[in-house]
Design an enzyme around this catalytic site. Structure first.
Site, PDB file in Angstrom:
ATOM      1  CD  GLU A 102      31.746  46.183  41.072  1.00 42.05           C
ATOM      2  OE1 GLU A 102      32.133  45.261  41.809  1.00 42.05           O
ATOM      3  OE2 GLU A 102      31.551  46.026  39.854  1.00 42.05           O
ATOM      4  CG  ASP A 103      34.212  42.841  44.120  1.00 42.67           C
ATOM      5  OD1 ASP A 103      33.530  43.450  43.277  1.00 42.67           O
ATOM      6  OD2 ASP A 103      34.826  41.802  43.846  1.00 42.67           O
ATOM      7  CG  ASP A 106      41.164  45.120  37.675  1.00 45.78           C
ATOM      8  OD1 ASP A 106      42.108  45.640  37.087  1.00 45.78           O
ATOM      9  OD2 ASP A 106      41.214  44.000  38.190  1.00 45.78           O
ATOM     10  CE  LYS A 134      44.306  44.598  41.457  1.00 46.09           C
ATOM     11  NZ  LYS A 134      44.315  43.319  40.713  1.00 46.09           N
ATOM     12  CG  PHE A 155      45.270  37.212  41.308  1.00 47.80           C
ATOM     13  CD1 PHE A 155      44.105  37.012  42.034  1.00 47.80           C
ATOM     14  CD2 PHE A 155      45.344  36.720  40.014  1.00 47.80           C
ATOM     15  CE1 PHE A 155      43.033  36.340  41.484  1.00 47.80           C
ATOM     16  CE2 PHE A 155      44.276  36.042  39.453  1.00 47.80           C
ATOM     17  CZ  PHE A 155      43.114  35.854  40.197  1.00 47.80           C
ATOM     18  CB  VAL A 156      43.284  41.240  45.934  1.00 49.79           C
ATOM     19  CG1 VAL A 156      44.453  42.000  46.500  1.00 49.79           C
ATOM     20  CG2 VAL A 156      42.585  42.040  44.851  1.00 49.79           C
ATOM     21  CG  ASP A 162      36.351  34.795  41.789  1.00 48.34           C
ATOM     22  OD1 ASP A 162      36.367  36.024  41.548  1.00 48.34           O
ATOM     23  OD2 ASP A 162      36.255  33.935  40.899  1.00 48.34           O
TER      24      ASP A 162
HETATM   25  C1  PRP Z   1      34.940  41.935  39.140  1.00 51.11           C
HETATM   26  C2  PRP Z   1      34.423  43.033  40.061  1.00 51.11           C
HETATM   27  C3  PRP Z   1      33.893  44.056  39.116  1.00 51.11           C
HETATM   28  C4  PRP Z   1      34.767  43.905  37.906  1.00 51.11           C
HETATM   29  C5  PRP Z   1      35.811  44.977  37.925  1.00 51.11           C
HETATM   30  O1  PRP Z   1      33.896  41.074  38.842  1.00 51.11           O
HETATM   31  O2  PRP Z   1      33.438  42.569  40.926  1.00 51.11           O
HETATM   32  O3  PRP Z   1      32.553  43.835  38.785  1.00 51.11           O
HETATM   33  O4  PRP Z   1      35.407  42.623  37.984  1.00 51.11           O
HETATM   34  O5  PRP Z   1      36.622  44.866  36.802  1.00 51.11           O
HETATM   35  P1  PRP Z   1      36.790  46.050  35.758  1.00 51.11           P
HETATM   36  O6  PRP Z   1      36.986  47.310  36.532  1.00 51.11           O
HETATM   37  O7  PRP Z   1      38.040  45.642  35.007  1.00 51.11           O
HETATM   38  O8  PRP Z   1      35.596  46.079  34.867  1.00 51.11           O
HETATM   39  P2  PRP Z   1      34.115  39.687  38.110  1.00 51.11           P
HETATM   40  O9  PRP Z   1      33.874  39.867  36.646  1.00 51.11           O
HETATM   41  O10 PRP Z   1      35.432  39.099  38.526  1.00 51.11           O
HETATM   42  O11 PRP Z   1      32.907  38.815  38.657  1.00 51.11           O
HETATM   43  P3  PRP Z   1      32.556  38.372  40.159  1.00 51.11           P
HETATM   44  O12 PRP Z   1      32.229  39.636  40.918  1.00 51.11           O
HETATM   45  O13 PRP Z   1      31.381  37.483  39.989  1.00 51.11           O
HETATM   46  O14 PRP Z   1      33.761  37.657  40.743  1.00 51.11           O
END
Ligand code: PRP
Length: 182
Positions: A102-103, A106, A134, A155-156, A162
């Site tokens: 994962e990136d 949150d 985070k 907000f990173v 993105d």
């Molecule tokens: C982001 C990230 C995780 C998720 C984390 O994806 O890549 O999958 O949010 O959030 P959480 O811990 O609150 O569940 P996002 O939905 O922004 O989609 P993307 O990766 O396509 O930008």
């Protein structure tokens, strides 16, 4: 450093490309120690993890497979979250060692739901690797087995992350200026 248009929207650089690559190389070595010789499947969550995945997998110098999921979790509060796949895995994970890449973690809801879903398919193991953690935003308890860096409650953007689908191609992780999203 030559400034491009996107750099102007960055309040400050949280992690430079150089610092990220150093940490990614360390993670690659750690993962090689833990997984070499096992039947490893790396599962990347689209889209945010694509840049981390590209660097991390090149730092993992041993054979393994890669697959992708695209998913979102819906629901709030104490109601258990429903995970909806926009794209599910292509392969069967029965008996395999799965590493979700994962990136950012949150609230933790997406990863918790994804981990539970994958565990129901009888793999040998499911572990999590996230570039950023985070912690301040966590809503559910979830153990992240491999963490790149802690992430302040900002907000990173960049390095895959993105804002409205933009800034993913910044080579570093930066904090977006408030005036852009407020
Ligand atoms: C982001 C990230 C995780 C998720 C984390 O994806 O890549 O999958 O949010 O959030 P959480 O811990 O609150 O569940 P996002 O939905 O922004 O989609 P993307 O990766 O396509 O930008």
């Amino acid at each position: 450093m030559h400034k491009n248009r996107m750099d102007q929207d960055v309040e400050y650089v949280m992690y430079t490309r150089r610092k990220i690559l150093k940490r990614v190389r360390e993670l690659g070595k750690e993962l090689k120690n833990d997984y070499e010789g096992k039947n490893l499947l790396v599962v990347s969550t689209l889209k945010g993890s694509y840049m981390f995945l590209a660097d991390l997998t090149r730092a993992m110098e041993f054979p393994f497979d890669v697959d992708f999921v695209s998913c979102s979790s819906y629901g709030s509060g104490t109601v258990s979250r429903e995970l909806v796949f926009k794209k599910d895995l292509d392969c069967d994970i029965t008996g395999r060692d799965v590493l979700i890449v994962e990136d950012i973690v949150d609230s933790g809801n997406t990863l918790k739901a994804l981990k539970e879903r994958l565990l129901s398919r009888n793999p040998n193991s499911v572990k999590l690797c996230s570039l950023l953690d985070k912690k301040a935003r966590r809503e559910v308890e979830i153990n992240v087995d491999y963490i790149g860096f802690p992430c302040e409650n900002e907000f990173v953007i960049g390095y895959g992350l993105d804002y409205n689908e933009k800034y993913r191609n910044l080579p570093y992780i930066g904090v977006l200026k408030r005036e852009i999203y407020e």
